[in-house]
Write a protein that holds these residues in place. Structure first.
Motif, short mmCIF file in Angstrom:
data_model
loop_
_atom_site.label_atom_id
_atom_site.label_comp_id
_atom_site.label_asym_id
_atom_site.label_seq_id
_atom_site.Cartn_x
_atom_site.Cartn_y
_atom_site.Cartn_z
N ARG A 1 42.05 34.86 39.91
CA ARG A 1 43.30 34.18 40.65
C ARG A 1 43.47 32.79 39.94
O ARG A 1 44.65 32.46 40.19
N VAL A 2 42.66 32.23 39.34
CA VAL A 2 42.53 31.09 38.87
C VAL A 2 43.65 31.16 37.68
O VAL A 2 44.68 30.34 37.39
N GLN A 3 43.48 32.20 36.81
CA GLN A 3 44.62 32.52 35.71
C GLN A 3 46.10 32.77 36.39
O GLN A 3 46.88 32.48 35.88
N SER B 1 46.21 33.63 47.84
CA SER B 1 45.83 34.42 48.82
C SER B 1 45.55 35.94 48.48
O SER B 1 45.06 36.68 49.40
N ILE B 2 45.91 36.29 47.24
CA ILE B 2 45.96 37.74 46.88
C ILE B 2 44.70 38.18 46.44
O ILE B 2 44.48 37.76 45.23
N THR B 3 43.75 38.77 47.07
CA THR B 3 42.53 39.36 46.91
C THR B 3 42.63 40.64 46.09
O THR B 3 43.58 41.37 46.16
N PRO B 4 41.61 40.87 45.30
CA PRO B 4 41.70 42.26 44.57
C PRO B 4 41.69 43.32 45.65
O PRO B 4 42.74 44.48 45.36
N GLU B 5 41.27 43.31 46.98
CA GLU B 5 41.39 44.28 47.95
C GLU B 5 42.97 44.50 48.25
O GLU B 5 43.30 45.42 48.39
N LEU B 6 43.66 43.28 48.39
CA LEU B 6 45.04 43.41 48.76
C LEU B 6 45.71 43.98 47.58
O LEU B 6 46.76 44.59 47.78
N MET B 7 45.38 43.84 46.48
CA MET B 7 46.08 44.49 45.27
C MET B 7 45.82 45.99 45.28
O MET B 7 46.75 46.79 44.91
N GLN C 1 50.34 51.11 44.65
CA GLN C 1 51.55 51.99 44.74
C GLN C 1 52.67 51.19 44.62
O GLN C 1 53.73 51.30 43.92
N ARG C 2 52.86 50.38 45.57
CA ARG C 2 54.19 49.42 45.75
C ARG C 2 54.46 48.54 44.75
O ARG C 2 55.41 48.53 44.13
N ILE C 3 53.24 47.92 44.15
CA ILE C 3 53.51 47.07 43.03
C ILE C 3 53.82 47.71 41.70
O ILE C 3 54.82 47.51 40.94
N ALA C 4 53.09 49.16 41.63
CA ALA C 4 53.60 49.88 40.44
C ALA C 4 54.86 50.28 40.54
O ALA C 4 55.74 50.24 39.35
N ILE D 1 50.84 38.27 35.30
CA ILE D 1 50.45 37.73 36.63
C ILE D 1 49.74 38.96 37.34
O ILE D 1 48.65 38.83 37.97
N VAL D 2 50.30 40.08 37.44
CA VAL D 2 50.01 41.33 38.06
C VAL D 2 48.47 41.52 37.43
O VAL D 2 47.58 41.80 38.28
N THR D 3 48.42 41.65 36.19
CA THR D 3 47.27 41.88 35.61
C THR D 3 46.06 41.06 36.04
O THR D 3 44.77 41.30 36.36
#
Ligand SMILES: [Zn+2]
Length: 231
Positions: free
Chosen positions: A194-196, A99-105, A110-113, A185-187
């Protein structure tokens, strides 16, 4: 006014549920620990009735076990349940990652970092509680980033149960998640692959499960008559 009273009670019950869940997830309360109402009332400055409702809710989530006449204790998942929790995590976390699109990333960059930095800080320290908390928070964070409240809520329950499982079955004392696997996974998600990311997440969960001694801990079927016959 009636509805206001109910809301205040619900909030208070939720506070107790959250606090106990956190303590269990961080191994402050280990599997099998008796949850004595009077002590919780005192420690959390809570009302006895609210504590009872909170314990019942945790029992429905399988985080707490209520035994007739003996009260509540922190659940001790069986090896079978442990495998089932991991099977469920693979399904839920696959769906979360998908479900996690590049847009959501981008929106959560900032939160993820901030999280990844806290996680690295924790894993290079010797603070076991901080390590356990940060490694578990990574999975919960992805749930939130996915922007799917249903998946996120299911994962919250599974993560507390995973914590109980790790406390019971972990082969050694080394914290279970490897921080560099999280980073990979983040990268992959940042690159929109998303497949990877799914492949990496599933490998990561397989590895976590492989670190558990689930075979050895399965309670053997014992015939008590035979076991006690020659004594
Ligand atoms: Zn992990």
């Amino acid at each position: 006014m009636g509805s206001k009273t109910i809301t205040a009670k619900q909030l208070e019950v939720q506070r107790i549920v959250d606090t106990l869940s956190r303590a269990i997830a961080q191994h402050r309360l280990r599997p099998g620990t008796r949850l004595i109402e009077a002590q919780i009332v005192e420690a959390l400055q809570a009302n006895r009735n609210h504590v009872q409702v909170a314990l019942q809710r945790l029992a429905l989530q399988r985080i707490v076990t209520i035994e007739p006449n003996r009260g509540a204790l922190v659940s001790q998942p069986t090896a079978k349940e442990a495998r089932e929790v991991f099977t469920a995590r693979r399904a839920i976390e696959r769906a979360i990652v998908e479900s996690i699109t590049p847009e959501l990333m981008r929106r959560n960059r900032q939160r993820i970092a901030t999280h990844m930095s806290n996680e690295r800080k924790a894993t290079s320290s010797t603070d076991r509680r901080a390590i356990v908390r940060e490694l578990s928070d990574f999975h919960l964070l992805l749930g939130e980033v996915s922007d799917n409240e249903v998946l996120s809520e299911m994962l919250r329950n599974l993560m507390v149960r995973s914590s109980l499982i790790v406390a019971l079955y972990q082969r050694n004392d080394v914290p279970s998640c490897a921080s560099d696997e999280h980073q990979q996974i983040v990268t992959a998600l940042e690159q929109g692959d998303r497949v990877q990311a799914v492949t990496l997440m599933l490998e990561h969960l397989d590895e976590l499960e492989a670190q558990l001694a689930l075979e050895e801990q399965a309670a053997p079927e014992v015939d008590l008559r035979q076991a006690l016959a020659d004594l």
